[in-house]
Design a protein around this motif. Structure first.
Motif, short mmCIF file in Angstrom:
data_model
loop_
_atom_site.label_atom_id
_atom_site.label_comp_id
_atom_site.label_asym_id
_atom_site.label_seq_id
_atom_site.Cartn_x
_atom_site.Cartn_y
_atom_site.Cartn_z
N LYS A 1 0.85 -1.17 0.00
CA LYS A 1 0.00 0.00 0.00
C LYS A 1 0.89 1.24 0.00
O LYS A 1 2.04 1.17 0.44
CB LYS A 1 -0.91 0.00 1.23
CG LYS A 1 -1.87 -1.18 1.27
CD LYS A 1 -2.72 -1.13 2.53
CE LYS A 1 -3.69 -2.31 2.57
NZ LYS A 1 -4.51 -2.29 3.81
N PRO A 2 0.40 2.38 -0.49
CA PRO A 2 1.26 3.57 -0.56
C PRO A 2 1.87 3.96 0.79
O PRO A 2 2.99 4.46 0.84
CB PRO A 2 0.30 4.65 -1.08
CG PRO A 2 -0.73 3.90 -1.85
CD PRO A 2 -0.91 2.61 -1.11
N GLU A 3 1.14 3.72 1.89
CA GLU A 3 1.67 4.11 3.19
C GLU A 3 2.74 3.14 3.71
O GLU A 3 3.40 3.41 4.71
CB GLU A 3 0.54 4.20 4.22
CG GLU A 3 -0.21 2.89 4.45
CD GLU A 3 -1.40 2.72 3.52
OE1 GLU A 3 -2.25 1.89 3.84
OE2 GLU A 3 -1.46 3.44 2.51
N GLN A 4 2.95 2.00 3.03
CA GLN A 4 3.94 1.03 3.47
C GLN A 4 5.31 1.25 2.85
O GLN A 4 6.26 0.58 3.23
CB GLN A 4 3.46 -0.38 3.15
CG GLN A 4 2.24 -0.81 3.93
CD GLN A 4 1.75 -2.20 3.54
OE1 GLN A 4 1.79 -2.57 2.37
NE2 GLN A 4 1.32 -2.97 4.51
N THR B 1 0.10 7.49 -5.10
CA THR B 1 -1.24 6.98 -5.37
C THR B 1 -1.11 5.60 -6.00
O THR B 1 -0.18 5.34 -6.75
CB THR B 1 -2.03 7.90 -6.32
OG1 THR B 1 -1.29 8.06 -7.54
CG2 THR B 1 -2.29 9.24 -5.70
N THR B 2 -2.05 4.70 -5.69
CA THR B 2 -2.02 3.35 -6.22
C THR B 2 -2.76 3.30 -7.55
O THR B 2 -3.87 3.82 -7.67
CB THR B 2 -2.67 2.35 -5.24
OG1 THR B 2 -1.95 2.41 -4.00
CG2 THR B 2 -2.61 0.93 -5.78
N LYS C 1 -4.82 1.10 -9.83
CA LYS C 1 -5.59 -0.12 -9.71
C LYS C 1 -5.44 -0.98 -10.95
O LYS C 1 -5.55 -0.49 -12.08
CB LYS C 1 -7.08 0.18 -9.49
CG LYS C 1 -7.36 0.92 -8.18
CD LYS C 1 -7.07 0.05 -6.97
CE LYS C 1 -7.46 0.75 -5.68
NZ LYS C 1 -7.17 -0.08 -4.49
N THR D 1 -6.58 -11.41 -6.57
CA THR D 1 -5.72 -10.44 -5.91
C THR D 1 -4.40 -10.31 -6.67
O THR D 1 -3.73 -11.32 -6.91
CB THR D 1 -5.43 -10.87 -4.47
OG1 THR D 1 -6.67 -10.99 -3.76
CG2 THR D 1 -4.55 -9.84 -3.77
N SER E 1 2.14 -4.66 -7.22
CA SER E 1 1.56 -3.35 -6.92
C SER E 1 2.23 -2.29 -7.78
O SER E 1 3.46 -2.26 -7.89
CB SER E 1 1.76 -3.01 -5.44
OG SER E 1 1.09 -3.92 -4.60
N ILE F 1 2.53 1.75 -8.11
CA ILE F 1 2.28 2.97 -7.36
C ILE F 1 2.91 4.14 -8.12
O ILE F 1 4.04 4.06 -8.58
CB ILE F 1 2.87 2.88 -5.94
CG1 ILE F 1 2.31 1.64 -5.22
CG2 ILE F 1 2.55 4.13 -5.14
CD1 ILE F 1 2.85 1.45 -3.82
#
Length: 288
Positions: A195-198, A217-218, A220, A234, A238, A240
């Motif tokens: 995730k962006p915050e990780q 920003t991710t 999708k 899933t 990822s 980003i």
């Protein structure tokens, strides 16, 4: 006739002055001296392997006692050459860091390509050993440690906290070091579902040691519902997108950080949206 051919080893005057740094690896014998890290290949050629860590080698490593402070080791399970070195901490040198060279990314079919370098801290090794799948090292205090390799998420944990990972990428001039450019977006791909915050990505321009945290920003890549064309599985990758406030410069450099507990960081690659600036500081139509 009847005599063995003589093979000549020409190292261009480069010898080994750190005897404990010698270790047989996948593609030759690695060793170190005051000028850097080298390898004698199976073809009896001397290769300079330490070019990617040359600045660290010259500015941060104690080489006054190189003959008894550098310890090399090859870990075949992970295809890694590990070299324990003394870094400067609080004005004194202490054997607390390890330079790790990974040979997996080396290629020879289409021309030689270097492997990757990583620096491990908090690893005060003065001797290494292998035991089946285990890689062990001894500390200056007489303790013996093993490198955790359980194959689960806890491999990325240091006791109860996360292991901080940092990767500083080389500066890019995008093929022209004589003109300014404007960069609108950095797009990075990660193997794990981050995730962006990780993950924290920072940028610097013009080779300055001033880093700015980028906004993320991710992108999708998964459909919200089944439509016979897309998949709702899933994603394993990822994507980003990162945006910087400082967009004009000659050189651009990125630094990626991750300290999420039980979460590894596997950066697959990236792309940059860049355009050239003309003499008046405006975008060139042909280069956008």
């Amino acid at each position: 006739a009847g005599r063995n051919a003589v093979q000549r080893l020409d190292t261009r005057g480069l010898g080994c002055t750190a005897p404990y740094s010698i270790a047989p690896t996948q593609n030759g014998i690695m060793f170190a001296n005051q000028s850097g890290i080298y390898r004698i290949t199976t073809g009896l050629e001397c290769q300079y392997i330490g070019r990617r860590v040359e600045r660290i080698w010259k500015e941060e490593i104690d080489k006054t006692r190189i003959d008894d402070t550098l310890f090399g080791h090859y870990y075949p399970l992970e295809s890694q050459y590990k070299l324990s070195v003394s870094f400067k901490e609080n004005g004194t040198y202490y054997p607390s860091n390890t330079l790790v060279y990974n040979t997996i990314r080396e290629y020879t079919a289409d021309g030689y390509r270097d492997g990757s370098w990583t620096t491990y801290d908090n690893m005060p090794a003065i001797g290494w050993s292998n035991m089946l799948k285990q890689s062990l090292f001894a500390s200056p205090h007489g303790e013996v440690f093993t490198v955790r390799n359980q194959g689960d998420d806890s491999d990325y944990r240091d006791d109860g906290s996360a292991i901080t990972a940092e990767a500083t990428l080389r500066a890019l001039d995008f093929g022209s070091s004589g003109i300014r450019k404007t960069v609108s977006t950095f797009i990075l791909q990660f193997r794990t579902a981050l995730k962006p915050e990780q993950v924290q990505v920072e940028s610097a321009i013009n080779l300055l040691d001033h880093w700015e945290v980028l906004d993320a920003t991710t992108i999708k890549g998964r459909a919200a519902s089944q439509d016979s064309l897309s998949t709702t599985e899933t994603p394993r990758v990822s994507v980003i997108r990162f945006v910087s406030n400082r967009r004009k410069g000659v050189y651009y450099q990125l630094r990626v950080r991750n300290n999420t507990i039980d979460q590894g960081l596997d950066l697959l690659g990236g792309s940059v949206m860049v355009a050239a600036l003309g003499p008046q500081g405006t975008l060139e139509a042909a280069d956008t």
